[in-house]
Design an enzyme around this catalytic site. Structure first.
Site, mmCIF file in Angstrom:
data_model
loop_
_atom_site.group_PDB
_atom_site.id
_atom_site.type_symbol
_atom_site.label_atom_id
_atom_site.label_comp_id
_atom_site.label_asym_id
_atom_site.label_seq_id
_atom_site.Cartn_x
_atom_site.Cartn_y
_atom_site.Cartn_z
ATOM 1 N N ASP A 169 0.833 -1.194 0.000
ATOM 2 C CA ASP A 169 0.000 0.000 0.000
ATOM 3 C C ASP A 169 0.876 1.256 0.000
ATOM 4 O OD1 ASP A 169 0.695 -1.124 2.497
ATOM 5 O OD2 ASP A 169 -0.959 -0.166 3.528
ATOM 6 N N GLU A 191 12.226 0.751 7.572
ATOM 7 C CA GLU A 191 11.160 -0.016 6.933
ATOM 8 C C GLU A 191 11.474 -0.351 5.484
ATOM 9 O OE1 GLU A 191 6.324 0.462 6.277
ATOM 10 O OE2 GLU A 191 7.608 2.238 6.344
#
Length: 731
Positions: free
Chosen positions: A374, A558
């Site tokens: 996403d 991340e």
């Protein structure tokens, strides 16, 4: 009585995963073997009747009360760690309201989001009201009419913000990257939850690891790659606890939601639960599959809900039945409103798109969140406009690969349960899906895997690293693996590893960003197909990028920009709906796994990055292949079946084990030397044993480059019962 026979199979571990037609044959062979066992009452190829398991179809389903739970039949207690007792999170007597905050608080929730009181829109969905939402909404509607009403003051008075464990972004040159990973487990760890009144958090019964940064809850597919690190670090108890937590979510809600929040209940994420069970089986043995078989089945039922009655050319929830009756899966969300965690952003996105219903935009944004990517150009019709997302029209590569793996794991689990009928049923479903994956999602012209638009019958134009997943799960043919390797080398491999896609859309799951799970699956998948040099190259580039970034920043992140020639301390480029996050669960876990797998390369990288290197000499663990090996190095020994180390779920040995045991197998002798594994099966007093004809075919089958023609000379690889001549009765 004839003397006991010894069956000797020698094969290199990398060839333990057999071509799918051979597995067809072995499933049939296992079924015939089971007929010799008095307790087996199998009928060929008849679909089994699955257990009646309730799958909530609406997010407002209320959790059972403790009194109701006590009335339900409980599983028999099991003492060993391989079969942990499944416990539920302890709640107060009042049931948790599963209504998402955006619906429970209505216009108050929307007003807080639109006022941008909090920097992160997700905070609005996580703050805890001080009274029932309906009561608070009435109070808001009354007070907002007053001239001196201040929304920010109202929120401060009536909501509590859950505390977040902050991770400093400041460089810490005194801490090596390995020390950072070791210490970060405690920072990212959350103890077992207790229900807090009016909170959106779904409580979990055991301690767990969160990704980091803004993510203060567990996330489904992230957790598998975090568990890789727990496995590599020897944190077996925490690994077991996280699997228990995932099973608890399935038991309570019928599926594993996107994360353990009420506003995530309307969707899931890529179904990695079967791989979590695989990983735990590496640690605790084969009983794990029996322990979690009910949850594996219920997970499958959730994703396949509605398939049996679906007409050709139609879709329902996660299931699509194509015109030729092929059944595949798509991503979906049961709601078509703005996402709670991104409420103002979704409204803004819909407002800027003309001639498209807002509900359709919201549904696809939500389904896009379920993908775990996403967002990405993969889901955008024009590769750059969020409002043009068409996630529900696509059959994704990794989703259908994971569903095939889930079907294979169910087949294996039912074998262990001595239910060959159901085992063969799920094996057949897996093979049908693998065939569809390798034809429907394979573009012959571009020679690679691509997402498929089931409404237009066309592949999407985006080259993505998702095409490594069929290799990771051992579903591709050798020819397909070679073609995928070529695409990786020519289109996706950059300075710091694999880029997510070839599209520079501005979305975070696109060029120039690389992500830990994609690098891990690529390395594992390529190694499984003999592409060791390319796997090593990708692993080395990725480790270099991550460790060199740590050298400058003192943290693991991340995502990373893998295209830039210079190293940035802030990791990946923009895109996404939030700033760069520090932690980070799946980066920590897979980096540790790669450093253990490639110790020489890791040591060389650390030497060039002295701040990231440990003060003392690095002592890496022995290379562990948590998905494709039998575990730690084996020394010549004799092991009982109870303590047998786990082996791959699709391998020859795992398929045959339960039936060899049923005909008298008591132990297995195994020797491992320099990658060569030799297995000896003493069959004492067996009633049935394979004929020489079968053994000859089997030995040919496990050789490299052997395909269906080995066992099916006519080329017919359909699932038919083997001839009786393959078995030899022994008085």
């Amino acid at each position: 009585m004839r003397q006991a026979r010894c069956l000797l199979f020698s094969c290199r571990r990398k060839f333990l995963f057999l071509p799918r037609d051979i597995l067809h044959f072995l499933a049939c062979f296992s079924l015939v073997f089971s007929l010799a066992i008095p307790s087996a009452q199998a009928q060929f190829f008849s679909a089994p009747q699955p257990e009646s398991l309730h799958t909530p179809s609406h997010i407002h389903t209320v959790q059972s009360t403790p009194e109701e739970e006590q009335k339900k039949p409980s599983s028999p207690p099991v003492a060993d760690l391989a079969s942990p007792k499944k416990t539920e999170a302890k709640h107060d007597s009042e049931q948790q309201d599963l209504t998402p905050p955006s619906m429970a608080l209505g216009e108050l929730f929307a007003a807080i989001g639109q006022a941008h009181i909090f920097t992160d829109a997700k905070t609005v969905a996580d703050i805890i009201p001080d009274r029932p939402p309906a009561t608070l909404l009435k109070l808001y509607n009354k007070q907002k009419q007053q001239d001196n009403f201040n929304l920010k003051d109202f929120v401060a008075q009536h909501f509590t913000q859950p505390p977040l464990k902050k991770v400093s972004f400041n460089p810490r040159p005194d801490m090596s990257v390995l020390d950072y990973i070791a210490d970060m487990w405690e920072v990212l760890k959350r103890e077992a939850d207790r229900y807090e009144l009016y909170s959106s958090l779904l409580p979990l019964p055991k301690p767990y690891i969160v990704p980091g940064g803004r993510f203060s809850e567990i996330y489904y597919w992230d957790s598998y790659f975090t568990m890789i690190g727990l496995y590599e670090a020897g944190k077996a108890e925490l690994l077991r606890n996280m699997v228990i937590d995932m099973a608890s979510l399935i038991d309570r809600y019928g599926h594993i939601p996107n994360g353990n929040r009420t506003y995530y209940l309307s969707r899931s994420q890529p179904p990695f639960f079967a791989l979590m069970v695989d990983l735990l089986a590496e640690q605790d043995g084969q009983k794990v599959y029996l322990t979690y078989l009910p949850e594996l089945q219920r997970e499958y039922d959730y994703w396949m809900n509605g398939a049996e009655t679906l007409k050709a050319g139609k879709a329902y929830r996660h299931v699509v039945r194509l015109a030729d009756n092929t059944v595949m899966n798509r991503h979906w969300d049961d709601m078509d409103t703005p996402r709670d965690e991104s409420y103002p952003q979704d409204i803004h996105t819909a407002q800027h798109i003309k001639n498209r219903p807002a509900a359709e935009i919201y549904r696809n944004l939500r389904a896009g969140s379920e993908t775990g990517w996403d967002f990405s150009s993969r889901w955008l019709t024009d590769q750059h406009t969020l409002g043009r997302m068409n996630t529900t029209e696509l059959l994704p590569i990794e989703l259908n690969s994971l569903m095939a793996h889930l079907e294979q794991v169910l087949a294996h689990a039912y074998l262990l349960k001595e239910d060959p009928e159901k085992s063969l049923f799920y094996e057949r479903l897996a093979q049908k899906r693998i065939t569809a994956l390798n034809t429907l999602l394979w573009d012959e012209k571009r020679e690679g895997y691509f997402d498929y638009n089931w409404t237009t019958g066309q592949h999407t134009p985006v080259y993505s690293a998702a095409m490594v997943v069929p290799l990771f799960l051992h579903l591709a043919s050798p020819q397909q693996s070679q073609a995928v390797a070529q695409i990786l080398k020519t289109k996706l491999l950059k300075n710091g590893g694999l880029v997510a896609t070839d599209q520079n859309s501005g979305q975070q799951w696109d060029f120039p960003n690389g992500w830990a799970p994609l690098e891990w699956m690529a390395v594992k998948g390529l190694n499984a197909y003999g592409q060791a040099a390319l796997a090593r190259d990708i692993a080395t580039r990725w480790m270099t990028r991550v460790i060199a970034t740590y050298e400058k920043s003192g943290v693991l992140l991340e995502k990373y920009d893998v295209v830039a020639k210079t190293i940035s301390p802030v990791g990946g480029k923009g895109g996404g709906e939030y700033p760069m996050q520090v932690g980070f669960g799946w980066t920590n876990g897979t980096l540790l796994g790669l450093m253990n797998r490639y110790p020489e390369e890791a040591a060389a990288i650390l030497k060039k990055n002295p701040h990231a290197a440990p003060t003392l000499a690095v002592k890496f663990m022995p290379p562990i292949d948590a998905f494709t090996s039998a575990g730690h190095s084996l020394i010549s020994a004799q092991t009982s079946l109870e303590n047998l180390p786990a082996i791959p779920s699709h391998s020859l040995l795992r398929v045959v084990f339960p039936y060899l045991q049923g005909i008298g197998l008591q132990s297995i002798e195994h020797t491992a030397m320099e990658g060569e594994t030799e297995w000896t099966f003493p069959l004492a007093g067996s009633k049935v044993s394979p004929s020489q004809e079968f053994l000859t075919a089997l030995n040919r089958a496990i050789q490299p480059n052997a395909f269906s023609s080995t066992l099916f000379p006519s080329g017919d690889s359909s699932l038919e019962a083997p001839e009786a001549s393959f078995l030899e009765n022994t008085p």
